[in-house]
Scaffold this motif. Structure first.
Motif, PDB file in Angstrom:
ATOM      1  N   TYR A  33       0.881  -1.154   0.000  1.00  0.00           N
ATOM      2  CA  TYR A  33       0.000   0.000   0.000  1.00  0.00           C
ATOM      3  C   TYR A  33       0.919   1.204   0.000  1.00  0.00           C
ATOM      4  O   TYR A  33       1.574   1.505   0.996  1.00  0.00           O
ATOM      5  CB  TYR A  33      -0.927  -0.039   1.204  1.00  0.00           C
ATOM      6  N   VAL A  34       0.977   1.872  -1.130  1.00  0.00           N
ATOM      7  CA  VAL A  34       2.005   2.876  -1.368  1.00  0.00           C
ATOM      8  C   VAL A  34       1.416   4.284  -1.306  1.00  0.00           C
ATOM      9  O   VAL A  34       0.363   4.546  -1.893  1.00  0.00           O
ATOM     10  CB  VAL A  34       2.639   2.658  -2.760  1.00  0.00           C
ATOM     11  N   SER A  35       2.087   5.154  -0.583  1.00  0.00           N
ATOM     12  CA  SER A  35       1.734   6.579  -0.576  1.00  0.00           C
ATOM     13  C   SER A  35       2.873   7.363  -1.210  1.00  0.00           C
ATOM     14  O   SER A  35       4.038   7.101  -0.937  1.00  0.00           O
ATOM     15  CB  SER A  35       1.505   7.073   0.857  1.00  0.00           C
ATOM     16  N   VAL A  36       2.505   8.307  -2.053  1.00  0.00           N
ATOM     17  CA  VAL A  36       3.507   9.146  -2.708  1.00  0.00           C
ATOM     18  C   VAL A  36       3.346  10.576  -2.201  1.00  0.00           C
ATOM     19  O   VAL A  36       2.232  11.111  -2.183  1.00  0.00           O
ATOM     20  CB  VAL A  36       3.358   9.113  -4.240  1.00  0.00           C
ATOM     21  N   PHE A  37       4.456  11.164  -1.787  1.00  0.00           N
ATOM     22  CA  PHE A  37       4.433  12.525  -1.241  1.00  0.00           C
ATOM     23  C   PHE A  37       5.207  13.468  -2.143  1.00  0.00           C
ATOM     24  O   PHE A  37       6.207  13.082  -2.744  1.00  0.00           O
ATOM     25  CB  PHE A  37       5.033  12.538   0.171  1.00  0.00           C
ATOM     26  N   ALA A  38       4.727  14.706  -2.209  1.00  0.00           N
ATOM     27  CA  ALA A  38       5.408  15.698  -3.022  1.00  0.00           C
ATOM     28  C   ALA A  38       6.649  16.187  -2.299  1.00  0.00           C
ATOM     29  O   ALA A  38       6.588  16.555  -1.129  1.00  0.00           O
ATOM     30  CB  ALA A  38       4.467  16.862  -3.318  1.00  0.00           C
ATOM     31  N   GLY A  39       7.778  16.171  -2.985  1.00  0.00           N
ATOM     32  CA  GLY A  39       9.027  16.619  -2.378  1.00  0.00           C
ATOM     33  C   GLY A  39       9.345  18.040  -2.785  1.00  0.00           C
ATOM     34  O   GLY A  39       8.993  18.463  -3.883  1.00  0.00           O
ATOM     35  N   ASP A  40       9.979  18.784  -1.898  1.00  0.00           N
ATOM     36  CA  ASP A  40      10.353  20.149  -2.229  1.00  0.00           C
ATOM     37  C   ASP A  40      11.696  20.486  -1.592  1.00  0.00           C
ATOM     38  O   ASP A  40      12.075  21.637  -1.461  1.00  0.00           O
ATOM     39  CB  ASP A  40       9.289  21.123  -1.709  1.00  0.00           C
ATOM     40  N   GLY A  41      12.420  19.447  -1.172  1.00  0.00           N
ATOM     41  CA  GLY A  41      13.696  19.697  -0.525  1.00  0.00           C
ATOM     42  C   GLY A  41      13.563  19.733   0.983  1.00  0.00           C
ATOM     43  O   GLY A  41      14.546  19.662   1.705  1.00  0.00           O
ATOM     44  N   GLN A  42      12.332  19.860   1.484  1.00  0.00           N
ATOM     45  CA  GLN A  42      12.107  19.906   2.929  1.00  0.00           C
ATOM     46  C   GLN A  42      12.209  18.511   3.536  1.00  0.00           C
ATOM     47  O   GLN A  42      12.697  18.319   4.627  1.00  0.00           O
ATOM     48  CB  GLN A  42      10.718  20.493   3.223  1.00  0.00           C
ATOM     49  N   ILE A  43      11.735  17.529   2.765  1.00  0.00           N
ATOM     50  CA  ILE A  43      11.773  16.160   3.259  1.00  0.00           C
ATOM     51  C   ILE A  43      13.123  15.547   2.900  1.00  0.00           C
ATOM     52  O   ILE A  43      13.494  15.482   1.737  1.00  0.00           O
ATOM     53  CB  ILE A  43      10.645  15.331   2.629  1.00  0.00           C
ATOM     54  N   GLY A  44      13.856  15.187   3.930  1.00  0.00           N
ATOM     55  CA  GLY A  44      15.167  14.606   3.667  1.00  0.00           C
ATOM     56  C   GLY A  44      15.040  13.162   3.234  1.00  0.00           C
ATOM     57  O   GLY A  44      14.166  12.426   3.694  1.00  0.00           O
ATOM     58  N   ILE A  45      15.896  12.770   2.313  1.00  0.00           N
ATOM     59  CA  ILE A  45      15.925  11.362   1.939  1.00  0.00           C
ATOM     60  C   ILE A  45      17.300  10.806   2.277  1.00  0.00           C
ATOM     61  O   ILE A  45      18.315  11.436   2.009  1.00  0.00           O
ATOM     62  CB  ILE A  45      15.617  11.158   0.447  1.00  0.00           C
ATOM     63  N   THR A  46      17.277   9.680   2.897  1.00  0.00           N
ATOM     64  CA  THR A  46      18.536   9.021   3.222  1.00  0.00           C
ATOM     65  C   THR A  46      18.629   7.748   2.408  1.00  0.00           C
ATOM     66  O   THR A  46      17.868   6.819   2.608  1.00  0.00           O
ATOM     67  CB  THR A  46      18.595   8.668   4.717  1.00  0.00           C
ATOM     68  N   THR A  47      19.515   7.776   1.444  1.00  0.00           N
ATOM     69  CA  THR A  47      19.704   6.567   0.649  1.00  0.00           C
ATOM     70  C   THR A  47      21.001   5.905   1.101  1.00  0.00           C
ATOM     71  O   THR A  47      21.940   6.574   1.508  1.00  0.00           O
ATOM     72  CB  THR A  47      19.793   6.909  -0.847  1.00  0.00           C
ATOM     73  N   PRO A  48      21.053   4.588   1.052  1.00  0.00           N
ATOM     74  CA  PRO A  48      22.245   3.870   1.466  1.00  0.00           C
ATOM     75  C   PRO A  48      23.465   4.365   0.695  1.00  0.00           C
ATOM     76  O   PRO A  48      23.352   4.775  -0.461  1.00  0.00           O
ATOM     77  CB  PRO A  48      21.923   2.420   1.098  1.00  0.00           C
ATOM     78  N   SER A  49      24.614   4.369   1.341  1.00  0.00           N
ATOM     79  CA  SER A  49      25.829   4.833   0.662  1.00  0.00           C
ATOM     80  C   SER A  49      26.092   3.956  -0.551  1.00  0.00           C
ATOM     81  O   SER A  49      25.862   2.747  -0.525  1.00  0.00           O
ATOM     82  CB  SER A  49      27.016   4.769   1.616  1.00  0.00           C
ATOM     83  N   GLY A  50      26.552   4.584  -1.603  1.00  0.00           N
ATOM     84  CA  GLY A  50      26.801   3.826  -2.823  1.00  0.00           C
ATOM     85  C   GLY A  50      25.596   3.791  -3.737  1.00  0.00           C
ATOM     86  O   GLY A  50      25.710   3.362  -4.871  1.00  0.00           O
ATOM     87  N   THR A  51      24.436   4.244  -3.235  1.00  0.00           N
ATOM     88  CA  THR A  51      23.260   4.274  -4.083  1.00  0.00           C
ATOM     89  C   THR A  51      23.327   5.497  -4.993  1.00  0.00           C
ATOM     90  O   THR A  51      23.539   6.606  -4.533  1.00  0.00           O
ATOM     91  CB  THR A  51      21.980   4.360  -3.231  1.00  0.00           C
TER      92      THR A  51
END
Length: 346
Positions: A278-296
């Motif tokens: 069950y997927v929710s999609v949110f609008a990003g504007d730079g306020q929401i930080g994303i942490t992707t695994p290193s090397g991604t």
DNA sequence: GAGTCGTGGTC
DNA sequence: TGACCAAGACT
């Protein structure tokens, strides 16, 4: 009887207009666990882009995967590509002509090898796919003891019935019968051409299935002008690691560890094998930080490039629902889809 | 031999 | 809505 029934009732499918072993091969791999209706359009686009085995062998894997995006079971595309290169390197660019030799190619298994050999080369060998299994099981009551027949039993029974004069037609007729008459739930026994020979007339115990679990996930759709041009929009995507068990090397939206405190711009349900997301999609504007695994790898893609890269099916679905990505051209009846239907709620 | 791999359509 | 399931292959 089956051979007489088939020409009258066979569906008109693109790969039935060719005897090119390469195209038969492509169609068989695409049809693995995938519905005919889905494959038709993909087969056409794929063979337009890669019209020959050599052109496929020379392609970049990323371009092959991009055409496969949304079809699922991406390992098929990788193995198909590997096999094409192997055929060029070791068979002079021509497919092997026997089931036994074809079986050695990556991605060509117990079904696909006889399918190509019988349809493209006329080798008298029977195919056993899900349709044939169901037809034979019902026809000869092979599960009368409560046990499902083994693969060996099914292959032997199918080979006994095979018409060695027209193996390709016979095999396709058996599958066509399963796909259009001897249906899993409600077989159409009253119009079945082999009704009088059938021991069960539709009785059949379906195979058990693994359980589906429900999960939740949140993704970020972050758009910004592309290279400062206000008329062009870019989207931030991340690349799944090559080491990932699931869909390695494919691009998707950044995933959020937690749903943020705001309303999603889209909710979708997406089933992946044994999980319901069950997927929710949110609008990003730079306020929401994303942490992707290193090397991604992360990258901004302009909208028009999205059709050229290997996206996961979920990413494609989201980008198309939100009209970021153009829908593929509609082929049927020449009726162009008006853009922007199926809009998400505000 | 059972688990795993995707997705969209259908009822 | 949710379960079913489709021209399987590989481990």
């Amino acid at each position: 009887m089956l051979l007489a029934w088939y020409p009258e009732h066979a569906r008109d499918l693109p790969w039935r207009h060719t005897r090119d072993p390469y195209r038969i091969w492509i169609s068989e791999v695409m049809l693995q666990q995938t519905r005919v209706a889905t494959v038709i359009e993909r087969y056409t686009r794929f063979t337009e882009k890669f019209p020959s085995l050599l052109s496929l062998a020379l392609a970049r894997q990323e371009d092959v995967l991009a055409l496969w995006s949304g079809l699922g079971y991406y390992k098929r595309a990788r193995l198909l590509h590997d096999a094409a290169r192997l055929v060029v390197a070791e068979h002079g660019g021509s497919l092997p002509q026997t089931a036994a030799e074809l079986r050695k190619l990556p991605g060509v298994g117990a079904y696909t090898a006889p399918a190509i050999a019988s349809i493209a080369y006329g080798e008298p060998i029977a195919v056993v796919d899900g349709n044939v299994e169901r037809v034979l099981t019902r026809l000869q009551a092979l599960d009368a003891d409560g046990q499902r027949p083994t693969a060996g039993t099914l292959q032997a029974r199918a080979d006994e019935l095979l018409d060695p004069e027209s193996p390709g037609i016979f095999n396709q007729a058996m599958m066509e019968l399963g796909a259009t008459i001897c249906l899993p739930r409600t077989p159409l026994c009253t119009v079945c051409p082999v009704y009088v020979y059938c021991r069960t007339r539709g009785e059949h115990t379906p195979r058990p299935r693994t359980q589906i679990v429900s999960r939740q996930a949140s993704y970020l759709l972050w758009r910004r002008p592309f290279r400062g041009q206000t008329s062009r929009v870019a989207v931030l995507l991340v690349k799944r690691p090559e080491s990932a068990a699931l869909m390695p090397g494919m691009w998707e939206l950044p995933e959020l560890p937690e749903p943020p405190e705001q309303q999603p711009i889209l909710r979708v349900r997406h089933a992946i094998t044994t999980s319901n997301y069950y997927v929710s999609v949110f609008a990003g504007d730079g306020q929401i930080g994303i942490t992707t695994p290193s090397g991604t790898e992360r990258k901004w893609f302009p909208e028009r490039k999205l059709t050229e890269i290997p996206l996961t099916g979920l990413a494609r679905k989201i980008l198309m629902r939100l009209d970021v990505m153009a829908k593929p051209r509609e082929v049927r009846r020449g009726k162009a889809l008006p853009g922007g239907e199926d809009q998400p709620p505000a």
